[in-house]
Enzyme design. Structure first.
Site, PDB file in Angstrom:
ATOM      1  CE  LYS A 182      -1.512   3.149   2.488  1.00 44.30           C
ATOM      2  NZ  LYS A 182      -1.400   4.569   1.452  1.00 44.30           N
ATOM      3  CD  GLU A 257      12.903   4.007   8.856  1.00 41.30           C
ATOM      4  OE1 GLU A 257      12.689   5.559   9.182  1.00 41.30           O
ATOM      5  OE2 GLU A 257      13.424   4.066   7.113  1.00 41.30           O
ATOM      6  CB  CYS A 291      12.976   8.984   8.939  1.00 46.32           C
ATOM      7  SG  CYS A 291      13.664   7.737   7.350  1.00 46.32           S
ATOM      8  CD  GLU A 392       9.820  13.019  11.493  1.00 46.66           C
ATOM      9  OE1 GLU A 392       8.667  11.732  11.744  1.00 46.66           O
ATOM     10  OE2 GLU A 392      11.280  12.428  10.965  1.00 46.66           O
TER      11      GLU A 392
HETATM   12  P1  ADP Z   1       3.714  10.198   6.473  1.00 50.72           P
HETATM   13  O1  ADP Z   1       2.693  11.152   5.042  1.00 50.72           O
HETATM   14  O2  ADP Z   1       3.928  11.804   7.613  1.00 50.72           O
HETATM   15  O3  ADP Z   1       4.367   9.086   5.899  1.00 50.72           O
HETATM   16  P2  ADP Z   1       2.297   8.538   7.547  1.00 50.72           P
HETATM   17  O4  ADP Z   1       2.704   7.796   8.736  1.00 50.72           O
HETATM   18  O5  ADP Z   1       1.021   9.007   7.961  1.00 50.72           O
HETATM   19  O6  ADP Z   1       2.810   9.951   6.853  1.00 50.72           O
HETATM   20  O7  ADP Z   1       1.841   7.787   6.454  1.00 50.72           O
HETATM   21  C1  ADP Z   1       2.892   6.783   5.576  1.00 50.72           C
HETATM   22  C2  ADP Z   1       2.272   5.684   5.178  1.00 50.72           C
HETATM   23  O8  ADP Z   1       1.196   5.210   6.106  1.00 50.72           O
HETATM   24  C3  ADP Z   1       0.840   5.912   4.050  1.00 50.72           C
HETATM   25  O9  ADP Z   1       0.667   5.055   3.201  1.00 50.72           O
HETATM   26  C4  ADP Z   1      -0.299   6.282   4.487  1.00 50.72           C
HETATM   27  O10 ADP Z   1      -1.596   6.383   3.920  1.00 50.72           O
HETATM   28  C5  ADP Z   1      -0.500   4.944   5.467  1.00 50.72           C
HETATM   29  N1  ADP Z   1      -1.176   5.017   6.863  1.00 50.72           N
HETATM   30  C6  ADP Z   1      -2.028   6.713   7.158  1.00 50.72           C
HETATM   31  N2  ADP Z   1      -2.289   6.474   7.883  1.00 50.72           N
HETATM   32  C7  ADP Z   1      -2.826   5.293   8.367  1.00 50.72           C
HETATM   33  C8  ADP Z   1      -4.018   4.235   9.424  1.00 50.72           C
HETATM   34  N3  ADP Z   1      -4.719   5.327  10.001  1.00 50.72           N
HETATM   35  N4  ADP Z   1      -3.498   3.045   9.468  1.00 50.72           N
HETATM   36  C9  ADP Z   1      -2.575   2.384   8.035  1.00 50.72           C
HETATM   37  N5  ADP Z   1      -2.116   2.984   6.693  1.00 50.72           N
HETATM   38  C10 ADP Z   1      -2.045   4.423   7.555  1.00 50.72           C
END
Ligand code: ADP
Length: 499
Positions: A182, A257, A291, A392
């Protein structure tokens, strides 16, 4: 595979070896950060798509070619994929630049280097050996097997989509798992282009599936899906925490990570010009959207003013503009919410009373056009307790914090919730080893910064993560150990006694 809808490129996702629309038939727009305009349409996947993908993956894991394939053959497929990546690395880099705003100069090197993860884990695939254990019971043969987990769900962020996919996909497939990927809703296109190479390499249908969509709509159902055995995640600590909680309900394995607030520490005995370059690459490379950004620059008091002067002078020369141009050194921010977040942190820092030594605003240079650009920003007079030093930012914003001696550098360096990386600049060997030992971080660099390799484990202490990626050991994160007992006794002994 992709058709053009108006001027937008319309993508499909991949489930069970088929290029498909989402169950809802809906799409969402993906933006070019340099123009601030949409350029592609991505399928808006949901729980129904995740369910189809997880079932397809499970089917590929239990029947058909994949489970019958020898580890050597799996390795050969991964190496073939590595060759295809090498061949197509420039085209992959162009997509990342368009979708993500990363510099072509960096991406062309990164996509080419990415092939190494597939070569390395391709080579490792048939070297996963169990043990025969000299067991302490008579007439008994005991050995271990390392077996794949099954369906692994990987949730990828937007900052280095293809590289961070490689860190998960290569070891997971080498270990014999199948995957549902995903990507981030901000940067899905490069992974969908990459799936053409998976197809060309000859992986059986269903072994690698991609469901695109938003976190709550496609990510959460993936974490919760009963057929998914493990979640590999890279992203923010808060999303990581949510995923960890959701995965706990199914007692799923996780590797994560997460974020960082890494100290980059300059002692007065450092080679100053090298340390200036290290500080610059630590925060302005990739527009600070990494990161491992060295977002807290700790400078020894005795050289503080002189160092800041050199740093600001160097940072001022950074060229901004079109990320496709080889001249550009600082590109746009990848997405609009992130752009706004960085600007809001700049306001927070100013309200906290820092001094703006450079930048401190959005970039209005003509070469930046309508893109989401932030001026390279350096704040001095920062206290480690301030929000700008603790949270961050994920942007080109550097906080300079003075320190007196080693002890204080260690105390300040470790005084954050994160522990992903740290940099140390010194010519004193004793000091280098001491700092490497005392800094609570998964990676410590001495007289260098931002070095990563497929050969060396990467991951975080504290809130920066669980588990490691890269290196030999981490393939175990995608395996489970089985202990097999075989009795050679002629007679089964007394059944009421455990042995
Ligand atoms: P950033 O955009 O700061 O990297 P995230 O950590 O929110 O933010 O996003 C990383 C990944 O996690 C993306 O693929 C996002 O769609 C997914 N994501 C965000 N929220 C959720 C959730 N509640 N459950 C599963 N996946 C998520």
């Amino acid at each position: 595979m992709d058709t053009t809808a108006g001027t937008l490129v319309k993508y499909k996702m991949v489930i069970d070896g088929e290029w498909v629309d989402s169950a809802s038939s809906q799409h969402f727009e993906s933006f070019d950060p340099f123009t601030g305009k949409p350029w592609a349409l991505i399928p808006r996947g949901n729980a129904e798509d995740v369910d189809r993908a997880a079932r397809a993956a499970r089917k590929a894991f239990t029947s058909g070619e994949w489970p019958k394939m020898t580890a050597s053959r799996r390795g050969a497929l991964l190496r073939k994929l590595g060759d295809l990546i090498t061949e197509k690395s420039k085209a992959l880099a162009e997509i990342e630049v368009r979708d993500n705003g990363k510099l072509y100069a960096e991406m062309s090197a990164q996509t080419a280097y990415m092939a190494q993860w597939y070569y390395y884990y391709g080579g490792l695939a048939d070297k996963i050996e169990g043990q025969v254990i000299p067991i302490d019971k008579p007439d008994t043969f005991n050995y271990t097997r390392f077996e794949p987990l099954g369906v692994v769900g990987a949730i990828i962020p937007w900052n280095s989509p293809l590289l961070l996919t490689a860190w998960k996909l290569a070891p997971a497939l080498a270990a014999g798992n199948v995957m549902v990927l995903k990507p981030s809703e901000y940067t899905s296109a490069s992974l969908l282009e990459f799936m053409k190479l998976i197809e060309e390499a000859g992986f059986p249908p269903g072994v690698v599936n991609v469901v695109t969509g938003f976190g709550p709509e496609a990510g959460t159902p993936l974490v919760e899906h009963p057929l998914v055995a493990k979640i590999a995640f890279t992203g923010s600590d808060l999303t990581g925490q949510k995923i960890y909680e959701a995965a706990a309900k199914g007692l799923k394995k996780v590797s994560m990570e997460l974020g960082g607030k890494s100290p980059n520490i300059v002692f007065d005995d450092a080679e100053i010009d090298n340390a200036v370059k290290g500080a610059i690459s630590g925060i302005f490379a990739a527009t600070g959207q990494t990161c491992i950004a060295g977002s807290r620059l700790l400078v020894q008091e005795s050289i503080h003013d002189q160092f800041v002067e050199k740093l600001v002078a160097f940072a001022k020369t950074a060229k901004m503009g079109n990320p496709m141009s080889m001249e550009t050194q600082v590109g746009p921010v990848t997405n609009q919410p992130q752009y706004k977040k960085i600007l809001s942190y700049i306001d927070i820092a100013k309200a906290e009373g820092v001094t703006t030594a450079l930048g401190g605003a959005k970039a209005t240079r003509p070469e930046c056009g309508d893109g989401w650009f932030v001026e390279p920003t350096i704040f001095t007079g920062v206290k480690n307790s301030m929000r700008i030093a603790q949270e961050e930012v994920f942007g080109p914003v550097l906080s300079v914090i003075p320190f007196k001696d080693e002890e204080e550098a260690i105390a300040i360096g470790n005084d954050v919730v994160f522990g992903l990386a740290a940099g140390v600049w010194t010519q004193n060997m004793r000091r280098a080893f001491l700092m490497a030992e005392k800094l609570q971080a998964g990676t410590v660099w001495v007289n260098t910064y931002r070095a990563v390799s497929y050969l060396s484990p990467f991951g975080g202490y504290k809130r920066s993560g669980l588990g490691r990626e890269s290196g030999q050991e981490m393939i175990k994160e995608y395996l489970q150990t089985k202990s097999v007992w075989i009795s050679t006794a002629r007679e089964v002994p007394n059944p009421f006694i455990m042995r």
